[in-house]
Design a protein around this motif. Structure first.
Motif, PDB file in Angstrom:
ATOM      1  N   LEU A  91      61.291 -92.979 -52.051  1.00  0.00           N
ATOM      2  CA  LEU A  91      59.382 -93.667 -52.584  1.00  0.00           C
ATOM      3  C   LEU A  91      59.172 -92.372 -53.355  1.00  0.00           C
ATOM      4  O   LEU A  91      58.661 -90.910 -52.625  1.00  0.00           O
ATOM      5  N   ASN A  94      55.111 -92.574 -57.520  1.00  0.00           N
ATOM      6  CA  ASN A  94      55.153 -93.785 -56.785  1.00  0.00           C
ATOM      7  C   ASN A  94      54.097 -94.095 -55.636  1.00  0.00           C
ATOM      8  O   ASN A  94      53.813 -95.063 -55.774  1.00  0.00           O
ATOM      9  N   ARG A 110      50.459 -93.894 -56.992  1.00  0.00           N
ATOM     10  CA  ARG A 110      50.523 -95.222 -57.332  1.00  0.00           C
ATOM     11  C   ARG A 110      50.118 -96.673 -56.761  1.00  0.00           C
ATOM     12  O   ARG A 110      49.436 -96.933 -56.692  1.00  0.00           O
ATOM     13  N   ILE A 116      52.251 -99.462 -60.273  1.00  0.00           N
ATOM     14  CA  ILE A 116      53.110 -98.762 -60.599  1.00  0.00           C
ATOM     15  C   ILE A 116      53.240 -98.056 -62.267  1.00  0.00           C
ATOM     16  O   ILE A 116      54.026 -96.302 -62.728  1.00  0.00           O
ATOM     17  N   GLU A 117      53.054 -98.590 -63.534  1.00  0.00           N
ATOM     18  CA  GLU A 117      53.432 -98.765 -64.297  1.00  0.00           C
ATOM     19  C   GLU A 117      52.770 -98.346 -65.688  1.00  0.00           C
ATOM     20  O   GLU A 117      53.014 -97.468 -66.509  1.00  0.00           O
ATOM     21  N   GLU A 168      52.010 -93.157 -66.055  1.00  0.00           N
ATOM     22  CA  GLU A 168      53.023 -92.694 -65.889  1.00  0.00           C
ATOM     23  C   GLU A 168      52.899 -91.017 -66.061  1.00  0.00           C
ATOM     24  O   GLU A 168      53.276 -90.053 -65.608  1.00  0.00           O
ATOM     25  N   THR A 210      59.207-103.084 -63.648  1.00  0.00           N
ATOM     26  CA  THR A 210      60.189-102.878 -62.618  1.00  0.00           C
ATOM     27  C   THR A 210      60.780-104.535 -61.919  1.00  0.00           C
ATOM     28  O   THR A 210      59.624-105.367 -62.028  1.00  0.00           O
ATOM     29  N   MET A 241      59.601-100.945 -53.328  1.00  0.00           N
ATOM     30  CA  MET A 241      59.075 -99.782 -52.770  1.00  0.00           C
ATOM     31  C   MET A 241      58.325-100.099 -51.435  1.00  0.00           C
ATOM     32  O   MET A 241      57.637 -99.260 -51.216  1.00  0.00           O
TER      33      MET A 241
END
Lengths: 192, 342
Positions: A115, A119, A122, A177-178, A181, B2, B10
């Protein structure tokens, strides 16, 4: 000692504690304490609050133990009490602790193979934005490895509710997560 | 995007990190509290709450909050003013079948023993209008300083007391001997209901002509893990604390007794000191005015809270009589309140 033997010992201790044996309960508390702490800390993300939740859980467990009908269900029952105590702990302080760990991109621990640090941060931020009930479902799913039906039974809620909370929690974590960035700011200040 | 498999991986890695051990002091604190906690009898265990959904449970909690006071109850809310200053949350109280009212022989310096014994017993017995009327003056006022509710007059107090009968499983247990200074009597208690929603409080009565004229209920729920372990006895600790303001300022002595982030709320003078620096300045001011404090009752304790009555020197800094309440953390004062008891 095998699992069956462990369960028999636990059952004996639970039955003794139900009859008011404090020593038996103390053994149970010490046996299950680490597990409770691990779950509470993952839900609450704060050691102090997790400790408070575990302490509350143990006291409530002692008081309500005579009402536990199936001693073999002690572990699951205890976890349900813990989740309720964690909800209460979360409600008590609505402003979740914002001490999100921020490390430089080339941080001291070197690259994390499983990981990335970005990330992880986040996920941490996304998780802290979740309501407590969704947090609990994620922890029971991804940390304890339980299926929705098992979680539903353990927490005493409909399986549909578990699936619904899991769906929304996954969606929020994916978005966390997305969505960001950009590199995480490191210099000094508090995370947003 | 994702995908689910990647997200699962994750999250699994994310949850791998975290505390995995419970500190012994947490278990010790829980076991210490359990030593004073009665188990609920299985046959009397109410089931209603366990089968209620979240909204129903919250609704019931709201009803309990609305009914706060009367026989009397406080629903504690962390962060609101009160003796606890902060902190609510569900900690169970003892079994209703085990009323813990201290016997008269355990009273600490109480001169109205019969009246006080009746008041304490009322917490653990069914509502009785005549009994309330016998104990409370017609113009009595009951202040719930946590829920911020006030019941003015005997009828209002009776109405609330009666309403409490409708709250399933509500129970209250007196947890300390009463202490007294002049007309004021105080004791700790635990209260709650069967949904594990409960709290802890400090009750103060002002007596007049053999009846309660005023009653205050303050929050006394620990904001830190409960531990009964202190380096000193309560009496020695209280004596040291009381002596501070009457002696030349000694930073090391203050630091040994008070947490760095201590907050001292003095409701007599209306001043609040936050942190050792501010509190030190207050002590210096008190020193300059030859301030003295005399502890006038034995200290009583509930969890991390200690309370005692006191009389203060006649200075412009503070004067009169009050109830001093300390919340301890790791043997040091984290919060302190001084309530007037003139």
């Amino acid at each position: 000692m095998g699992a069956a033997e462990d369960q028999r010992v636990d059952r004996d201790l639970v039955e003794q504690a139900q009859r008011g044996d404090r020593e038996a309960f103390a053994i149970l508390a010490r046996t299950h304490g680490d597990r409770l702490m691990a779950i509470a800390h993952r839900i609450l993300r704060d050691v102090g609050r997790a400790e408070d939740a575990v302490q509350q859980t143990l006291v409530i467990a002692w008081r309500e133990l005579p009402g536990l009908r199936d001693p073999d269900r002690f572990d699951a029952w205890l976890q349900r009490l813990l989740v309720n105590a964690s909800y209460a702990e979360a409600r008590r302080s609505r402003a979740w602790n914002a001490n999100v760990r921020l490390l430089p991109a080339d941080g001291p621990g070197g690259p994390d193979e499983s990981l990335s640090l970005d990330n992880r941060d986040r996920l941490e931020r996304g998780f802290r934005r979740l309501p407590p009930d969704q947090r609990a479902i994620l922890v029971f799913t991804h940390y304890l490895g339980l299926a929705p039906t098992e979680i539903a039974e353990r927490l005493g809620i409909p399986v549909g509710t578990v699936r619904s909370r899991l769906h929304y929690a996954h969606r929020a974590m994916r978005a966390a997560i997305e969505a960001d960035e950009r590199p995480v700011a490191v210099a000094g200040g508090r995370p947003r | 995007m994702t995908d689910q498999r990647e997200l699962d991986r994750m999250l699994g890695a994310f949850f791998d990190e975290g505390a995995d051990e419970l500190a012994d002091r947490v278990i010790d604190a829980a076991l210490d509290e359990i030593d004073h906690t009665q188990q609920r009898r299985a046959s009397r265990l109410p089931r209603r709450f366990s089968t209620m959904n979240t909204y129903s449970r919250l609704g019931a909690a709201a009803v309990i909050a609305a009914l706060a006071v009367a026989g009397t109850l406080v629903v504690v809310q962390r962060g609101q003013p009160g003796v606890g200053g902060s902190g609510p949350t569900p900690v169970p109280s003892a079994s209703p079948s085990q009323p813990a009212s201290p016997s008269p022989s355990s009273f600490v310096g109480v001169t109205d023993e019969a009246l006080v014994a009746d008041l304490l017993a009322m917490w653990s017995t069914p509502y009785d209008a005549a009994r309330v009327a016998a104990l409370y003056a017609p113009t009595a006022v009951m202040y719930d300083k946590v829920a911020n509710e006030t019941m003015r007059g005997l009828e209002a107090i009776q109405a609330k007391s009666k309403a409490m009968e409708a709250v399933e499983g509500f129970e209250a247990v007196v947890t300390s001997a009463p202490i007294q200074q002049d007309r004021f009597v105080a004791h700790f208690l635990k209260f709650g209901n069967t949904a594990a929603r409960s709290g802890r409080g400090l009750v103060v009565y002002e007596l007049k002509d053999g009846k309660v004229q005023n009653e205050w209920v303050y929050d006394a729920t620990s904001s830190t893990p409960v531990s009964s372990s202190t380096a000193k006895s309560d009496e020695a600790l209280v004596a040291d604390l009381a002596a501070l303001a009457g002696n030349p300022y000694d930073a090391a002595r203050v630091a040994a007794l008070y947490a760095p982030n201590v907050v001292v709320r003095d409701l007599v003078s209306g001043k609040t000191q936050a942190g050792l620096a501010e509190f030190g300045a207050w002590i210096r001011e008190a020193n300059a005015q030859n301030f003295k404090q005399v502890v006038t009752s034995a200290p009583i304790r509930q969890d991390n809270f200690i309370a005692h009555f006191a009389k203060f020197g006649d200075t412009s800094v503070l004067s009169g009589r009050g109830l001093v309440v300390y919340e301890l953390k790791d043997g040091k004062v984290l919060n302190q309140w001084v309530y007037p008891a003139p």
